[in-house]
Structures are given as C-alpha cells and as structure tokens.
Motif scaffolding. Structure first.
Motif, PDB file in Angstrom:
ATOM      1  N   MET A   1       0.846  -1.195   0.000  1.00  0.00           N
ATOM      2  CA  MET A   1       0.000   0.000   0.000  1.00  0.00           C
ATOM      3  C   MET A   1       0.878   1.241   0.000  1.00  0.00           C
ATOM      4  N   SER A   2       0.429   2.244  -0.640  1.00  0.00           N
ATOM      5  CA  SER A   2       1.145   3.506  -0.736  1.00  0.00           C
ATOM      6  C   SER A   2       1.233   4.196   0.623  1.00  0.00           C
ATOM      7  N   PRO A   3       2.418   4.739   0.951  1.00  0.00           N
ATOM      8  CA  PRO A   3       2.536   5.505   2.202  1.00  0.00           C
ATOM      9  C   PRO A   3       1.591   6.711   2.221  1.00  0.00           C
ATOM     10  N   ASP A   4       1.245   7.221   1.024  1.00  0.00           N
ATOM     11  CA  ASP A   4       0.337   8.357   0.949  1.00  0.00           C
ATOM     12  C   ASP A   4      -1.039   8.014   1.505  1.00  0.00           C
ATOM     13  N   ILE A   5      -1.538   6.820   1.223  1.00  0.00           N
ATOM     14  CA  ILE A   5      -2.841   6.390   1.741  1.00  0.00           C
ATOM     15  C   ILE A   5      -2.764   6.249   3.258  1.00  0.00           C
ATOM     16  N   ARG A   6      -1.703   5.633   3.734  1.00  0.00           N
ATOM     17  CA  ARG A   6      -1.505   5.455   5.176  1.00  0.00           C
ATOM     18  C   ARG A   6      -1.471   6.828   5.870  1.00  0.00           C
ATOM     19  N   GLN A   7      -0.739   7.779   5.282  1.00  0.00           N
ATOM     20  CA  GLN A   7      -0.650   9.137   5.835  1.00  0.00           C
ATOM     21  C   GLN A   7      -2.010   9.827   5.759  1.00  0.00           C
ATOM     22  N   ARG A   8      -2.728   9.613   4.678  1.00  0.00           N
ATOM     23  CA  ARG A   8      -4.061  10.221   4.536  1.00  0.00           C
ATOM     24  C   ARG A   8      -5.008   9.714   5.631  1.00  0.00           C
ATOM     25  N   ILE A   9      -4.950   8.419   5.892  1.00  0.00           N
ATOM     26  CA  ILE A   9      -5.788   7.845   6.950  1.00  0.00           C
ATOM     27  C   ILE A   9      -5.397   8.430   8.300  1.00  0.00           C
ATOM     28  N   ALA A  10      -4.095   8.545   8.559  1.00  0.00           N
ATOM     29  CA  ALA A  10      -3.624   9.105   9.832  1.00  0.00           C
ATOM     30  C   ALA A  10      -4.079  10.556   9.981  1.00  0.00           C
ATOM     31  N   LEU A  11      -3.957  11.336   8.914  1.00  0.00           N
ATOM     32  CA  LEU A  11      -4.353  12.750   8.969  1.00  0.00           C
ATOM     33  C   LEU A  11      -5.853  12.906   9.192  1.00  0.00           C
ATOM     34  N   GLU A  12      -6.644  12.134   8.457  1.00  0.00           N
ATOM     35  CA  GLU A  12      -8.099  12.230   8.608  1.00  0.00           C
ATOM     36  C   GLU A  12      -8.539  11.762   9.994  1.00  0.00           C
ATOM     37  N   ALA A  13      -7.926  10.696  10.512  1.00  0.00           N
ATOM     38  CA  ALA A  13      -8.252  10.225  11.866  1.00  0.00           C
ATOM     39  C   ALA A  13      -7.882  11.287  12.900  1.00  0.00           C
ATOM     40  N   ALA A  14      -6.727  11.914  12.731  1.00  0.00           N
ATOM     41  CA  ALA A  14      -6.301  12.971  13.657  1.00  0.00           C
ATOM     42  C   ALA A  14      -7.274  14.148  13.616  1.00  0.00           C
ATOM     43  N   ARG A  15      -7.693  14.522  12.422  1.00  0.00           N
ATOM     44  CA  ARG A  15      -8.646  15.629  12.283  1.00  0.00           C
ATOM     45  C   ARG A  15      -9.967  15.314  12.984  1.00  0.00           C
ATOM     46  N   ILE A  16     -10.422  14.077  12.829  1.00  0.00           N
ATOM     47  CA  ILE A  16     -11.667  13.663  13.485  1.00  0.00           C
ATOM     48  C   ILE A  16     -11.509  13.703  15.002  1.00  0.00           C
ATOM     49  N   ILE A  17     -10.405  13.176  15.498  1.00  0.00           N
ATOM     50  CA  ILE A  17     -10.169  13.170  16.951  1.00  0.00           C
ATOM     51  C   ILE A  17     -10.110  14.598  17.482  1.00  0.00           C
ATOM     52  N   ALA A  18      -9.418  15.472  16.763  1.00  0.00           N
ATOM     53  CA  ALA A  18      -9.297  16.866  17.200  1.00  0.00           C
ATOM     54  C   ALA A  18     -10.649  17.569  17.235  1.00  0.00           C
ATOM     55  N   GLY A  19     -11.529  17.204  16.328  1.00  0.00           N
ATOM     56  CA  GLY A  19     -12.845  17.836  16.277  1.00  0.00           C
ATOM     57  C   GLY A  19     -13.886  17.175  17.158  1.00  0.00           C
ATOM     58  N   GLN A  20     -13.704  15.893  17.425  1.00  0.00           N
ATOM     59  CA  GLN A  20     -14.654  15.112  18.224  1.00  0.00           C
ATOM     60  C   GLN A  20     -13.847  14.329  19.245  1.00  0.00           C
ATOM     61  N   ASN A  21     -13.321  15.008  20.240  1.00  0.00           N
ATOM     62  CA  ASN A  21     -12.330  14.399  21.121  1.00  0.00           C
ATOM     63  C   ASN A  21     -12.837  13.219  21.949  1.00  0.00           C
ATOM     64  N   TYR A  22     -14.088  12.882  21.827  1.00  0.00           N
ATOM     65  CA  TYR A  22     -14.597  11.719  22.545  1.00  0.00           C
ATOM     66  C   TYR A  22     -14.251  10.420  21.825  1.00  0.00           C
ATOM     67  N   LEU A  23     -13.802  10.507  20.578  1.00  0.00           N
ATOM     68  CA  LEU A  23     -13.428   9.310  19.833  1.00  0.00           C
ATOM     69  C   LEU A  23     -12.009   8.884  20.194  1.00  0.00           C
ATOM     70  N   SER A  24     -11.817   7.592  20.322  1.00  0.00           N
ATOM     71  CA  SER A  24     -10.469   7.069  20.538  1.00  0.00           C
ATOM     72  C   SER A  24      -9.756   6.987  19.196  1.00  0.00           C
ATOM     73  N   ILE A  25      -8.454   6.762  19.252  1.00  0.00           N
ATOM     74  CA  ILE A  25      -7.684   6.587  18.027  1.00  0.00           C
ATOM     75  C   ILE A  25      -8.234   5.410  17.226  1.00  0.00           C
ATOM     76  N   ALA A  26      -8.522   4.314  17.905  1.00  0.00           N
ATOM     77  CA  ALA A  26      -9.044   3.130  17.212  1.00  0.00           C
ATOM     78  C   ALA A  26     -10.377   3.421  16.534  1.00  0.00           C
ATOM     79  N   GLU A  27     -11.266   4.148  17.219  1.00  0.00           N
ATOM     80  CA  GLU A  27     -12.571   4.471  16.635  1.00  0.00           C
ATOM     81  C   GLU A  27     -12.421   5.378  15.417  1.00  0.00           C
ATOM     82  N   ALA A  28     -11.563   6.375  15.524  1.00  0.00           N
ATOM     83  CA  ALA A  28     -11.349   7.292  14.403  1.00  0.00           C
ATOM     84  C   ALA A  28     -10.721   6.565  13.219  1.00  0.00           C
ATOM     85  N   ARG A  29      -9.742   5.692  13.495  1.00  0.00           N
ATOM     86  CA  ARG A  29      -9.096   4.915  12.431  1.00  0.00           C
ATOM     87  C   ARG A  29     -10.124   4.038  11.710  1.00  0.00           C
ATOM     88  N   ARG A  30     -10.992   3.358  12.481  1.00  0.00           N
ATOM     89  CA  ARG A  30     -12.034   2.508  11.868  1.00  0.00           C
ATOM     90  C   ARG A  30     -12.981   3.326  11.007  1.00  0.00           C
TER      91      ARG A  30
END
Length: 131
Positions: A1-30
């Motif tokens: 898998m491309s590192p870009d996709i992995r980074q995109r998932i990490a960035l989007e999960a981080a953005r979700i966590i920052a905006g909805q801090n009740y989500l865990s890392i695992a929940e945001a990643r899923r």
C-alpha cells in the motif's frame, strides 16, 4: 500500500479526533478506514502514527486553546490520582501523551487484593469504574 494512503488515513483520523475528542484513536481509524474502503490491518496507520499527526495538527490549528485545556486536565487528573493513591493509579491516554484538549481522563487503578472491586471512591457514591 502507498505511504500516501496510510498518511491520509492518519491525517483524517487525527482531524476527526481533534474535532470530536470523545473518539479514541481506534474508533477514528475505523471510521476513516471504512469510509475509504480499507479494511486490512496492515493498510492502516498504527496508534503512534496517528498520535504524531494529531499532535502536529493541534500545534497548527489548536494552539490558542489546547495547551491550557491540557494543563487543566492534567491538574484534574493529578487531584483524582492523589485521592486514589491507595489504588496505585497510572495516568494513560491523551492526557498523558499531550494530545488531549477536553473530555476524558483515563486512569488505571491497581489493588493488591481482589476485595476492592466494589469499593466506592471516598466522598462520592461512585464505584471506582465510574469516577
């Protein structure tokens, strides 16, 4: 898998966590993985990758309020841990790592005996699991 996709998932999960801090890392990643159709574990960033991106995101977009909120959460955690010192508390999660900006303080309590399972925190009516 491309590192870009992995980074995109990490960035989007981080953005979700920052905006909805009740989500865990695992929940945001899923949530992100499902949206992008990525279900294989090896395709997904690990917790540390997401945590690193989250800290960067907070420095860029939440630097006005996050440090003060983190300080307040750490002070609350310290107070709670002192009151629970008989249970040898350990701080875990976002308050410990520095990425918390509101919400949940996670503690782990340990007892040398098993008879404390129904103990109530002094000064409250709460069982230990729901402080």
């Amino acid at each position: 898998m491309s590192p870009d996709i992995r980074q995109r998932i990490a960035l989007e999960a981080a953005r979700i966590i920052a905006g909805q801090n009740y989500l865990s890392i695992a929940e945001a990643r899923r949530k992100v993985a499902k949206r992008l159709g990525r279900t294989k574990r090896q395709q997904l960033p690990d917790n540390q990758e997401i945590e690193d991106v989250l800290l960067e995101y907070q420095q860029l977009f939440q630097s006005q309020h996050q440090p003060a909120e983190l300080k307040q959460l750490r002070e609350l955690a310290s107070t709670a841990m002192r009151s629970l010192k008989a249970f040898h508390p350990l701080l875990t999660g976002a308050v410990l790592t520095g990425s918390a900006d509101a919400g949940i303080i996670r503690r782990h309590l340990f007892s040398e005996t098993t008879d404390r399972g129904d103990t109530v925190v002094p000064g409250t009516k709460n069982p230990l699991g729901r402080v």
